[in-house]
Motif scaffolding. Structure first.
Motif, short mmCIF file in Angstrom:
data_model
loop_
_atom_site.label_atom_id
_atom_site.label_comp_id
_atom_site.label_asym_id
_atom_site.label_seq_id
_atom_site.Cartn_x
_atom_site.Cartn_y
_atom_site.Cartn_z
N UNK A 1 0.83 -1.13 -0.38
CA UNK A 1 0.21 -0.52 0.22
C UNK A 1 0.82 1.02 0.42
N UNK A 2 -0.15 2.67 -0.51
CA UNK A 2 0.99 3.06 0.11
C UNK A 2 1.05 3.77 1.43
N UNK A 3 1.33 4.91 1.48
CA UNK A 3 1.15 5.57 3.29
C UNK A 3 1.19 6.92 2.97
N UNK A 4 0.56 7.85 3.56
CA UNK A 4 0.67 9.76 3.50
C UNK A 4 0.72 10.03 5.11
N UNK A 5 2.02 10.56 5.14
CA UNK A 5 2.43 11.06 6.66
C UNK A 5 1.58 12.54 6.80
N UNK A 6 1.26 12.95 8.24
CA UNK A 6 1.74 14.26 7.58
C UNK A 6 2.28 15.21 8.81
N UNK A 7 3.85 16.16 8.47
CA UNK A 7 4.38 15.99 9.24
C UNK A 7 4.64 18.06 9.09
N UNK A 8 4.56 18.67 10.30
CA UNK A 8 4.72 20.57 10.14
C UNK A 8 4.21 20.80 9.00
N UNK A 9 2.83 20.63 8.72
CA UNK A 9 2.66 21.66 7.32
C UNK A 9 3.03 20.79 6.57
N UNK A 10 4.05 19.63 6.22
CA UNK A 10 4.39 19.48 5.25
C UNK A 10 3.65 17.45 5.10
N UNK A 11 3.53 17.02 3.57
CA UNK A 11 3.42 15.94 3.47
C UNK A 11 3.96 15.06 2.68
N UNK A 12 4.26 13.57 2.96
CA UNK A 12 5.10 12.31 3.40
C UNK A 12 4.24 11.83 2.46
N UNK A 13 4.54 11.07 0.83
CA UNK A 13 3.46 9.59 1.11
C UNK A 13 5.05 8.80 0.11
N UNK A 14 5.22 7.52 0.46
CA UNK A 14 5.54 6.78 0.23
C UNK A 14 4.89 5.37 -1.02
N UNK A 15 5.80 5.36 -1.70
CA UNK A 15 4.56 4.36 -2.47
C UNK A 15 5.53 3.30 -3.42
N UNK A 16 5.35 1.76 -3.80
CA UNK A 16 5.93 1.23 -4.17
C UNK A 16 6.78 1.89 -5.61
N UNK A 17 7.78 0.83 -5.75
CA UNK A 17 8.93 1.73 -7.04
C UNK A 17 8.39 0.82 -8.40
N UNK A 18 7.36 0.14 -8.24
CA UNK A 18 6.59 -1.02 -9.60
C UNK A 18 6.49 0.67 -10.15
N UNK A 19 6.39 0.26 -11.28
CA UNK A 19 6.16 2.28 -12.08
C UNK A 19 4.36 2.35 -12.09
N UNK A 20 3.69 0.60 -12.59
CA UNK A 20 2.52 0.85 -12.53
C UNK A 20 1.99 1.26 -11.36
N UNK A 21 2.59 0.14 -10.26
CA UNK A 21 1.59 0.45 -9.02
C UNK A 21 1.96 1.66 -8.26
N UNK A 22 2.95 2.43 -8.24
CA UNK A 22 3.62 3.54 -8.13
C UNK A 22 2.10 5.21 -8.95
N UNK A 23 1.75 4.87 -10.57
CA UNK A 23 0.91 5.31 -11.06
C UNK A 23 -0.31 5.41 -10.60
#
Lengths: 415, 415
Positions: free
Chosen positions: B138-160
């Motif tokens: 799964x992708x994961x979204x984090x918030x910290x100090x007003x910024x957003x961080x998203x972690x995604x798998x590296x496989x291109x079609x999954x990331x897309x």
């Protein structure tokens, strides 16, 4: 022995807006790895003084070697050279050899030499010029606090020329590099997690100097062992021991025990057997043919292809029967089998691989959804077939289908 | 309005040793640009906690949005998830929807579900899960100090998939983005420095909100204007005004005034004229055919190809005369002309483009050195030819020859 670290800095807005895919970094990393240098960071920044300077500062912190590509062209969007001059000091002087080469470049083409071309021969006197045989922008070498900085043009073949002619030797001379060795196994037919499950005890028992990585590769899977150590011989021996263990555990799924592509594996087999091959392609549009001919020397075993994108070409050039197309459709086992038989006749080869499918985004039906691909491989006596269902976009489906087809043919030949 | 900045962090040793070329970054950058977000840095680091944390720290400094790809696979070389949990806090919990999808993925394929697959459904409770329709990580979204961080798998079609399903909307909702617009001109037939010379007054007079970039493109040249501004309408108007000036100055060399590839330009022309095309390729090995069929919908105008890598195929399938091959050789004007004529007959098309050359590294002679390529384009009545000499490696020579051939055909059709 200290690990020698390198950073790659790529300069250019075109990389940040996604207009260009960065292929330079992969090539540079491979070359550095071969001489025992570890690339620990790669950074891309825009055509912007502040960002370039910040990248230089940050990458100098941990890295011994900072390689910079991009931003040295003859046009006004390039600001790398003034930034480097600010950063390393010095003033612009004319580099005579480069000037001579620039003049020669344009004169031999019957073109006038513009001021902006002549300006490419100006370099900061704080650098050593690395002569660019393949273009007009010279490479530049700077030294600072025991680290080396190299700036090169971003055009891939010019960068490669400067790396091969100068940079790799300079690094070898200046640094005592540790041994850094890789061995790679290409496998087929088993998913990443199942392979991991089978070798989990092996993986857990690996010494800390050896790392294992899983690299999915268009439906195939690469496994890479990386060993670091003081000297090349003992490191190679340790790596070899573990690599052989790994290979033995995966014997049933190994394609090849080198880091080469599936089309190179096929080429070796054909050369060894002194046999020829051709392709009969529909949906892949010539991509399998292109992959096979990417291998230098492929003309020994590759005769040619018929790309039968339109159904009529399947009939006229490959002899697929009208009735087959009408009864079973172009995307069917029957059609790809006839494409193999007809392809062998048309091209006069020993082997043939044929593909017909629907790669998307349109053209699917409930019975044959987008991603349905039939493929066949065979010789004059026997044909094997397989049906795939690829779930990706058009470009990736094309790549997956092409690799699968080459692998099907490989398995057929070595059955 | 504040410029919204993004950083891309790519995690994985395979990128640093050059085993994989990073295509994700370019795609992500394009998508972000479309919604007015400027990618100001891209960083690649290895599978290494210290380097990942350092990259997170550094990229948070200036960027509002930090997108992370890679390092989320089911195997043990992946360390991204524990590092993120350390960085953002929280503890691992099971994400039910993902668990359900993982189980379904393996069950539908008749495969057992392994512990390491189930583990992919564990996520830090400090994140919002971005469901991955196309894979198990799964992708994961984090918030910290007003910024957003998203972690995604590296496989291109999954990331897309995760970007399109979730991330772009989240960014649009959270940030007020400025207008960031590009317009691109593709030109042919004039070198970078000569174009720059012709438009130097225009370039010097550009307002500071518009930037011009020169992007060499396999022998063609792209010129890109980028405008930034407060609102989309006034920015678009200003950009359009300057873009039209630029276009007018380069009228004689403009291929198209959009950021599309030469094969798409050809496709449009053929569709408009309701004509068909095929290719007869020797040294390019099917690459021209592949490029033309990369365009979705190309089956309307593309019938197929004969790749005549072996000389006998030039004779048998394309009707090139034995005497032509013997007298002039396979790499000659006479041969490519006969390939066009024979190709039109064999494939039944309106137009045909043919290529024969020596792309290297071997096969050159003093009269026909490596890089010599003859090409021809024509219809049943008329054929034009051109001889090129490419000076690069095999892969680049292939790309340059293919683009030049498609451009030759385009010029022939629109003459």
């Amino acid at each position: 022995m200290e690990k020698i670290l390198a950073s790659l800095i790529t300069i250019g807005d075109e990389l940040l807006i996604g207009q260009t895919i960065d292929t330079n970094s992969a090539w540079i990393a491979q070359q550095l790895n071969n001489i025992g240098v570890w690339v620990h960071r790669r950074v891309a920044v825009g055509d912007n003084k502040k960002d370039i300077v910040q990248a230089l500062d940050e990458e100098s912190r941990d890295s011994h070697i900072i390689l910079i590509t991009g931003g040295l062209g003859p046009t006004a969007d390039d600001i790398t050279k003034p930034v480097l001059m600010d950063y390393f000091g010095g003033q612009l002087i004319v580099h005579e050899e480069t000037l001579h080469a620039v003049m020669g470049f344009f004169e031999s083409r019957g073109l006038p030499v513009l001021q902006r071309n002549v300006d490419q021969a100006r370099v900061p006197d704080s650098c050593t010029v690395l002569f660019n045989k393949r273009g007009t922008a010279p490479g530049m070498l700077f030294h600072k606090d025991g680290k080396i900085y190299v700036s090169m043009p971003g055009v891939p073949h010019e960068m490669k020329g400067i790396m091969e002619d100068h940079v790799l030797d300079i690094i070898r001379d200046q640094f005592q590099t540790p041994a850094l060795l890789h061995q790679t196994l290409l496998t087929s037919g088993m998913g990443e997690s199942f392979v991991a499950e089978r070798i989990k005890d092996f993986e857990a028992a690996l010494p800390s100097s050896i790392k294992l990585a899983y690299l999915p590769n268009f439906g195939l899977l690469k496994l890479r062992l990386t060993a670091t150590g003081k000297d090349k011989i003992s490191t190679a021996a340790l790596l070899s021991e573990h690599f052989h263990q790994l290979k033995a555990m995966l014997e049933d799924i190994v394609v090849v025990d080198e880091d080469i592509a599936i089309e190179q594996v096929l080429g070796r087999i054909l050369k060894e057997k002194n046999k020829t091959v051709g392709t009969a392609e529909s949906c892949t549009g010539g991509n399998i043919s292109r992959m096979i001919t990417c291998v230098p020397g492929s003309s020994v075993y590759f005769k040619g292809s018929v790309v039968s994108y339109a159904n009529e070409i399947k009939t006229t050039l490959l002899g697929v029967k009208e009735s087959t197309l009408q009864t079973f459709g172009a995307v069917s086992e029957e059609t790809v089998k006839e494409m193999v038989t007809g392809g062998i006749k048309a091209l006069g080869t020993d082997y043939m691989v044929a593909v017909s499918g629907i790669l998307g985004p349109d053209g699917g039906t409930p019975e044959k959804p987008v991603g349905t691909v039939w493929m066949a491989a065979g010789d004059a006596n026997e044909i094997v077939t397989i049906k795939h269902h690829f779930r990706y976009d058009r470009a990736r489906n094309t790549d997956m289908a092409s690799v699968a087809a080459i692998n099907l043919l490989r398995k057929f030949i070595t059955r």
